[in-house]
Design a protein around this motif. Structure first.
Motif, mmCIF file in Angstrom:
data_model
loop_
_atom_site.group_PDB
_atom_site.id
_atom_site.type_symbol
_atom_site.label_atom_id
_atom_site.label_comp_id
_atom_site.label_asym_id
_atom_site.label_seq_id
_atom_site.Cartn_x
_atom_site.Cartn_y
_atom_site.Cartn_z
ATOM 1 N N MET A 77 0.827 -1.198 0.000
ATOM 2 C CA MET A 77 0.000 0.000 0.000
ATOM 3 C C MET A 77 0.868 1.258 0.000
ATOM 4 O O MET A 77 0.596 2.211 -0.726
ATOM 5 N N ASP A 78 1.931 1.262 0.793
ATOM 6 C CA ASP A 78 2.839 2.410 0.816
ATOM 7 C C ASP A 78 3.465 2.637 -0.553
ATOM 8 O O ASP A 78 3.575 3.777 -1.021
ATOM 9 N N THR A 79 3.859 1.558 -1.208
ATOM 10 C CA THR A 79 4.445 1.656 -2.545
ATOM 11 C C THR A 79 3.419 2.208 -3.540
ATOM 12 O O THR A 79 3.737 3.082 -4.353
ATOM 13 N N ALA A 80 2.192 1.698 -3.466
ATOM 14 C CA ALA A 80 1.136 2.152 -4.376
ATOM 15 C C ALA A 80 0.825 3.632 -4.157
ATOM 16 O O ALA A 80 0.644 4.389 -5.120
ATOM 17 N N ILE A 81 0.789 4.058 -2.904
ATOM 18 C CA ILE A 81 0.520 5.468 -2.597
ATOM 19 C C ILE A 81 1.643 6.344 -3.136
ATOM 20 O O ILE A 81 1.402 7.412 -3.705
ATOM 21 N N LYS A 82 2.874 5.884 -2.990
ATOM 22 C CA LYS A 82 4.024 6.639 -3.490
ATOM 23 C C LYS A 82 3.950 6.765 -5.012
ATOM 24 O O LYS A 82 4.143 7.847 -5.573
ATOM 25 N N LEU A 83 3.665 5.653 -5.686
ATOM 26 C CA LEU A 83 3.561 5.682 -7.145
ATOM 27 C C LEU A 83 2.412 6.582 -7.607
ATOM 28 O O LEU A 83 2.550 7.320 -8.588
ATOM 29 N N LEU A 84 1.309 6.521 -6.903
ATOM 30 C CA LEU A 84 0.177 7.371 -7.253
ATOM 31 C C LEU A 84 0.534 8.839 -7.092
ATOM 32 O O LEU A 84 0.200 9.672 -7.940
ATOM 33 N N GLY A 85 1.244 9.160 -6.018
ATOM 34 C CA GLY A 85 1.675 10.540 -5.809
ATOM 35 C C GLY A 85 2.611 11.010 -6.906
ATOM 36 O O GLY A 85 2.512 12.143 -7.378
ATOM 37 N N LYS A 87 2.685 9.882 -9.989
ATOM 38 C CA LYS A 87 1.886 10.051 -11.220
ATOM 39 C C LYS A 87 1.091 11.352 -11.163
ATOM 40 O O LYS A 87 0.988 12.069 -12.161
ATOM 41 N N ASP A 88 0.527 11.659 -10.002
ATOM 42 C CA ASP A 88 -0.212 12.918 -9.859
ATOM 43 C C ASP A 88 0.707 14.111 -10.094
ATOM 44 O O ASP A 88 0.322 15.091 -10.735
ATOM 45 N N LEU A 89 1.934 14.032 -9.595
ATOM 46 C CA LEU A 89 2.904 15.106 -9.783
ATOM 47 C C LEU A 89 3.259 15.249 -11.266
ATOM 48 O O LEU A 89 3.327 16.366 -11.791
ATOM 49 N N GLU A 90 3.464 14.114 -11.937
ATOM 50 C CA GLU A 90 3.767 14.150 -13.365
ATOM 51 C C GLU A 90 2.637 14.803 -14.157
ATOM 52 O O GLU A 90 2.872 15.641 -15.027
ATOM 53 N N ILE A 91 1.418 14.424 -13.839
ATOM 54 C CA ILE A 91 0.251 14.991 -14.522
ATOM 55 C C ILE A 91 0.179 16.491 -14.288
ATOM 56 O O ILE A 91 -0.064 17.281 -15.213
ATOM 57 N N GLN A 92 0.412 16.920 -13.048
ATOM 58 C CA GLN A 92 0.377 18.338 -12.724
ATOM 59 C C GLN A 92 1.454 19.096 -13.498
ATOM 60 O O GLN A 92 1.201 20.172 -14.049
ATOM 61 N N LEU A 93 2.653 18.546 -13.564
ATOM 62 C CA LEU A 93 3.738 19.199 -14.301
ATOM 63 C C LEU A 93 3.421 19.287 -15.796
ATOM 64 O O LEU A 93 3.663 20.325 -16.433
ATOM 65 N N LEU A 94 2.875 18.231 -16.361
ATOM 66 C CA LEU A 94 2.516 18.254 -17.779
ATOM 67 C C LEU A 94 1.425 19.279 -18.062
ATOM 68 O O LEU A 94 1.467 19.983 -19.076
ATOM 69 N N ARG A 95 0.473 19.386 -17.172
ATOM 70 C CA ARG A 95 -0.586 20.398 -17.351
ATOM 71 C C ARG A 95 -0.010 21.803 -17.296
ATOM 72 O O ARG A 95 -0.419 22.691 -18.052
ATOM 73 N N GLU A 96 0.932 22.029 -16.383
ATOM 74 C CA GLU A 96 1.576 23.345 -16.291
ATOM 75 C C GLU A 96 2.361 23.646 -17.566
ATOM 76 O O GLU A 96 2.355 24.780 -18.049
#
Length: 110
Positions: A77-85, A87-96
């Protein structure tokens, strides 16, 4: 009907606390954790033993296996949460990046 639900929840809670006490957790710790007196927990343990018998408790090896499985699940679960975070950061950077205009790629050349 509402009283019945709360009684069922209360019974489930008592059973859970009794199981914890029978599995070796100290009564003083459980008393603080659940805000009840140690003598109350002792009564719940007696009730549990009368109702289910001591044979219904999981063995030490079963508890160790459950503990290992829980540890593995928490790690996953910790690994999945880290990966999700990430991915969210990557998406945010791409949107910017999409919002910014890049002068090297002007489309209106005259």
């Amino acid at each position: 009907m509402r009283c019945m639900k709360s009684n069922i929840l209360y019974d489930e809670q008592r059973i859970k606390v009794a199981q914890e006490a029978l599995s070796g957790t100290k009564l003083s710790f459980l008393a603080r954790k659940y805000s009840v007196s140690p003598s109350t927990i002792t009564n719940w343990v007696k009730f549990y033993k009368e109702r289910f018998g001591e044979e219904s408790l999981p063995s030490v090896s079963e508890r160790i296996d459950d503990s290992k499985r829980l540890q593995e699940l928490e790690t996953k679960m910790d690994t999945a949460i880290k990966l999700l975070g990430e991915k969210d950061l990557e998406i945010q950077l791409l949107r910017e990046l999409l919002k910014k205009s890049n002068p090297a790629y002007k489309t209106n050349l005259k």
